[in-house]
Scaffold this motif. Structure first.
Motif, PDB file in Angstrom:
ATOM      1  N   ILE A  80       3.182  -2.646  10.950  1.00 25.63           N
ATOM      2  CA  ILE A  80       2.437  -1.768  10.051  1.00 25.63           C
ATOM      3  C   ILE A  80       2.183  -2.530   8.759  1.00 25.63           C
ATOM      4  O   ILE A  80       3.127  -3.022   8.136  1.00 25.63           O
ATOM      5  N   LEU A  81       0.891  -2.599   8.406  1.00 19.67           N
ATOM      6  CA  LEU A  81       0.568  -3.241   7.147  1.00 19.67           C
ATOM      7  C   LEU A  81       0.162  -2.155   6.158  1.00 19.67           C
ATOM      8  O   LEU A  81      -0.641  -1.286   6.480  1.00 19.67           O
ATOM      9  N   GLU A  82       0.776  -2.194   4.983  1.00 17.46           N
ATOM     10  CA  GLU A  82       0.406  -1.234   3.947  1.00 17.46           C
ATOM     11  C   GLU A  82      -0.136  -1.981   2.750  1.00 17.46           C
ATOM     12  O   GLU A  82       0.492  -2.914   2.247  1.00 17.46           O
ATOM     13  N   ALA A  83      -1.328  -1.551   2.315  1.00 14.50           N
ATOM     14  CA  ALA A  83      -1.887  -2.129   1.099  1.00 14.50           C
ATOM     15  C   ALA A  83      -2.082  -0.985   0.116  1.00 14.50           C
ATOM     16  O   ALA A  83      -2.664   0.035   0.464  1.00 14.50           O
ATOM     17  N   VAL A  84      -1.563  -1.143  -1.079  1.00 12.02           N
ATOM     18  CA  VAL A  84      -1.762  -0.107  -2.090  1.00 12.02           C
ATOM     19  C   VAL A  84      -2.952  -0.524  -2.944  1.00 12.02           C
ATOM     20  O   VAL A  84      -3.000  -1.641  -3.452  1.00 12.02           O
ATOM     21  N   VAL A  85      -3.945   0.382  -3.041  1.00 11.26           N
ATOM     22  CA  VAL A  85      -5.097   0.070  -3.894  1.00 11.26           C
ATOM     23  C   VAL A  85      -5.083   1.027  -5.080  1.00 11.26           C
ATOM     24  O   VAL A  85      -4.537   2.131  -4.996  1.00 11.26           O
ATOM     25  N   THR A  86      -5.689   0.609  -6.170  1.00  7.63           N
ATOM     26  CA  THR A  86      -5.591   1.398  -7.395  1.00  7.63           C
ATOM     27  C   THR A  86      -6.913   1.425  -8.147  1.00  7.63           C
ATOM     28  O   THR A  86      -7.738   0.519  -8.000  1.00  7.63           O
ATOM     29  N   ASP A  87      -7.083   2.493  -8.910  1.00  6.92           N
ATOM     30  CA  ASP A  87      -8.234   2.560  -9.809  1.00  6.92           C
ATOM     31  C   ASP A  87      -7.756   2.376 -11.249  1.00  6.92           C
ATOM     32  O   ASP A  87      -8.449   2.681 -12.194  1.00  6.92           O
ATOM     33  N   GLY A  88      -6.537   1.904 -11.395  1.00  5.08           N
ATOM     34  CA  GLY A  88      -5.983   1.720 -12.728  1.00  5.08           C
ATOM     35  C   GLY A  88      -5.074   2.876 -13.115  1.00  5.08           C
ATOM     36  O   GLY A  88      -4.199   2.727 -13.946  1.00  5.08           O
ATOM     37  N   HIS A  89      -5.297   4.050 -12.495  1.00  8.74           N
ATOM     38  CA  HIS A  89      -4.415   5.195 -12.756  1.00  8.74           C
ATOM     39  C   HIS A  89      -3.718   5.598 -11.475  1.00  8.74           C
ATOM     40  O   HIS A  89      -2.549   5.363 -11.276  1.00  8.74           O
TER      41      HIS A  89
END
Ligand code: ADP
Ligand code: MG
Length: 761
Positions: A80-89
């Motif tokens: 399982i690959l998890e990538a956390v993406v963000t918009d800055g908040h």
């Protein structure tokens, strides 16, 4: 080069063509694809607000990749690959399951890169995620790749996507289509383009998909809105033109007949508006072309009297009139109240009948066969000058001796094709048609939705009408207000008045059936039996804002709506014990319905616990109070309609909107209803909040497919201009001989509508 009408396959390839065919109503030609407009545009580097995403939505977001980690699966081979993406908040977790290791993907999803990520939002262990999203990386914060540079100043179109095809895959196909298409005709006449300084068609299509900047996009949008508005108005102008060529039997007023007699006995003065509308209609009926008029009026403005006077004019002129009501309850009530208002005038052949008296027949889908046979006979022989009924009137075996006028009450439930079915029943020429609607809508909307009708408005209420005080009862914060509500009902009954308690659901087995019918699309079938108010209820009783689905605004699953049968039982045991309660809903046998309604009208029932069957037209002057349970589940116009049932008899009306909804959009809608009694203002609000197609509903068949960019409320000015231009053009060139491109585009539009309509039917 490809043409707009060419199939997509050779242009975009097999795989993409197959996926595009599953989008929307099915994109099959180059033109279909190019008319599939972006939902919005992203500017590179402007990140999507991740906090606003909702479970279940298919989204495409622009975000920056943060941490990436891979771990082996516990019980199976794979990772399982998890990538956390963000918009800055906020942040969002992307989850990828792989059969083996996913090193390649981990390398690809490097922290710091920006990308577009597309998938369905869900929540897992409290975290918002996209499982197996599609993605396209668009470079790093600093434009460090060729790709990023290419995107640098670009608006990225975001298309409504599906699980099979992501937004940028659609964009890729659009790019291919734009590169290979040749557009050398323009449906919009040159002089209109010049006059309003509009983009040409080819330029507009390019700019809507690949705008240089927001201004370019706006100009494209403006031009394409013109197409939508103008074609619609041309069609409507043509229809109006055609209908003036039809012949109808003129029914000018005859002195000394039923109408004169009726007017003499009228217990009140007509309002100025009623008189004016009456004169207009009287003149229309005297012409040898069929009248096509829409009578709009606020709840309680007295449309029925206006209609009845028109009916009597036609009966005086030896014709018959049919009054088509949307529900059985309403048909029965019309039958009762019209017979009553006419008294001896409707008692032909009976003891005490007046000299020129006629008869009023009632025809509904579920009446007994003897009553039905008698009504059919009276209609066919002409004995009944007035025939009142539900959809059953549309059936083929219903015949008239000389049908001169059709009155349709509460138009929004009847489609154009149903009007047509009735029109075919006139023996000679076409009958005159008067359509009444109780949901007043803004003029431009009326012009568009009912564009083939002339519009008359009744804006004032009869004198002596009391205001209806409306209050929201927020039981989430103030549970004891509910007790106070029932006390208030008791007090009202103690002073001799009556009350309604309205619930969104019937209860018991009936619901399953109602929903089944709604799902199978049988809502507008003509076979009668069940009224369609419950069907509609099942369809839009659970009024949801946008995509909330089964979740309330707080994200909690919603409890089922309150049901008439449950609420009635509870009230009888508890807070309203001792009062005479009646129960009314569309699944009661018709004679039961009639009995309950009669008992309430005659004051033998104090409190009527009911569904929206009482929404339209029901008129019991002694009823002065209404409690609407789960009020947040009704639409704004619907609430306005419902409360119009009280405050009719000179007693001040009171309407309590009971809701568990917390402060938020639902409550704001209720506050708006409480704050104003202006039905036009409320219907505007309703239109703004609902998807337009829902509001336009069956009245406009498949028209929803042709209005993509145009919004009836925000583009009023444009619609007005388009109507004027359309009127002018069709006046000079009715068959559009000089506008082959326009004529072809309109043909295609109508074909698509017909196809969509047939699919639905
Ligand atoms: P709606 O426009 O909502 O269908 P109705 O036709 O049911 O309204 O009229 C509402 C009530 O007002 C009826 O009881 C009707 O008899 C009464 N009414 C209609 N016109 C007048 C008037 N000019 N003066 C007083 N009462 C009226
Ligand atoms: Mg009415």
């Amino acid at each position: 080069m490809a043409k707009l009408s060419d199939p997509l396959r050779p242009v975009v390839g097999d795989k993409a063509a197959k996926r595009l065919a599953g989008l929307g109503t099915g994109l099959r030609t180059v033109g279909d694809l190019l008319s599939y407009y972006p939902r919005r545009y992203e500017t590179r580097g402007e990140l999507t607000e991740l906090a606003g995403l909702r479970d279940g939505e298919h989204v495409t977001v622009q975000a920056m990749i943060g941490a990436v980690s891979t771990r082996p699966m516990r019980n199976r081979r794979g990772s399982i690959l998890e990538a956390v993406v963000t918009d800055g908040h906020g942040s969002l977790t992307l989850t990828f399951f792989g059969k083996g290791r996913q090193d390649w993907r981990e390398r690809q999803l490097a922290p710091g890169l920006y990308g577009l990520f597309s998938g369905q939002v869900s929540t897992f262990r409290g975290k918002r995620q996209l499982a197996h999203p599609e993605y396209e990386l668009i470079g790093g914060a600093a434009p460090d790749s060729a790709r990023a540079a290419e995107f640098a100043s670009e608006l990225i179109p975001i298309y409504p996507a599906s699980k099979d095809i992501a937004s940028w895959q659609i964009a890729d196909s659009v790019r291919l289509a734009l590169a290979s298409v040749e557009i050398d005709t323009d449906p919009l006449p040159g002089q209109i383009r010049d006059k309003y300084r509009l983009y040409g068609y080819a330029r507009a299509l390019t700019a809507i998909h690949r705008p240089e900047d927001m201004r370019d996009k706006s100009r494209a949008e403006q031009r394409l809105k013109w197409d939508e508005a103008f074609m619609l108005q041309v069609v409507l102008a043509q229809r109006r033109r055609v209908s003036t060529e039809y012949i109808a039997l003129a029914r000018p007023p005859v002195g000394g007949g039923l109408l004169a007699e009726f007017d003499r006995g009228l217990p009140f003065e007509l309002t100025a508006g009623q008189r004016l509308a009456g004169e207009t209609i009287c003149a229309d009926l005297g012409k040898s072309h069929p009248m096509h008029r829409l009578l709009q009026g606020e709840v309680g403005s007295g449309k029925t009297v206006v209609a009845l006077r028109a009916i009597l004019q036609v009966v005086d002129a030896a014709g018959q009139a049919a009054l088509l009501a949307p529900t059985e309850v309403l048909a029965q009530q019309h039958h009762r109240s019209i017979s009553q208002m006419l008294g001896p005038l409707a008692m032909a052949g009976q003891l005490g009948g007046a000299e020129h008296a006629t008869r009023v027949a009632l025809l509904t889908g579920s009446q007994g066969s003897a009553a039905r046979r008698r009504a059919l006979l009276e209609a066919a022989s002409g004995e009944a000058g007035i025939v009142i009924g539900t959809h059953a009137l549309l059936e083929e075996r219903v015949q008239f001796a000389d049908l001169g006028l059709i009155v349709i009450d509460e138009q929004h439930r009847f489609g154009v094709e149903q009007r047509e079915a009735l029109r075919g029943k006139a023996a000679e020429g076409r009958p005159h048609v008067l359509v009444m609607t109780a949901t007043p809508i803004p003029r431009t909307v009326a012009m568009t939705v009912f564009g083939d009708l002339e519009v008359t408005e009744l804006t004032e209420l009869p004198a002596g009408r009391s205001a209806i005080a409306t209050h929201v009862v927020p039981t989430a914060e103030k549970p004891h207000y509910l007790d106070r509500t029932w006390e208030r009902v008791n007090e009202e009954v103690a002073t001799g008045r009556q009350a309604y308690v309205v619930c969104p659901r019937i209860g018991g087995d009936a619901d399953a059936e109602a929903e089944g019918r709604a799902a199978s699309g049988a809502g507008h079938s003509a076979q009668g039996f069940a009224d369609d108010e419950e069907i509609r209820l099942a369809e839009d009783g659970g009024f949801d804002l946008g995509d909330l689905g089964e979740l309330g605004e707080t994200g909690q699953p919603r409890r089922p709506a309150l049901a008439v049968t449950d609420v009635a039982a509870e009230l009888k045991q508890g807070p309203l014990a001792g009062l005479r309660l009646g129960v009314l809903h569309g699944r009661l046998a018709p004679d039961e319905k009639d009995q309950v309604m009669l008992a309430f009208a005659d004051g033998h029932v104090d409190v009527l616990v009911t569904t929206t069957v009482v929404e339209v037209g029901v008129d019991v002057p002694n009823a002065s109070m209404m409690v609407i349970m789960d009020a947040d589940r009704f639409g704004v116009s619907q609430l306005h309609q419902l409360r119009g049932r009280v405050g009719r008899g000179g007693h001040p009306g009171l309407c309590l909107l009971v809701t568990e909804a917390p402060a938020g959009p639902s409550r704001e809608r209720l506050d708006a209803v409480a704050a104003t009694q202006d039905g036009f203002a409320l219907s505007r609000l309703d239109l703004e909040q609902r998807r337009e197609g829902d509001v336009l509903g069956a009245a406009q068949a498949g028209r929803r497919s042709s209005l993509k960019l145009l919004t009836l409320l925000r583009d009023e000015e444009l619609i007005g201009q388009a109507r004027q231009e359309a009127e002018q053009l069709t006046g000079a060139d009715p068959a559009l001989a000089g506008q082959p491109a326009l004529a072809a585009a309109i043909d295609a539009l109508l074909d698509a509508e017909r196809a969509e309509f047939l699919e639905k039917a």
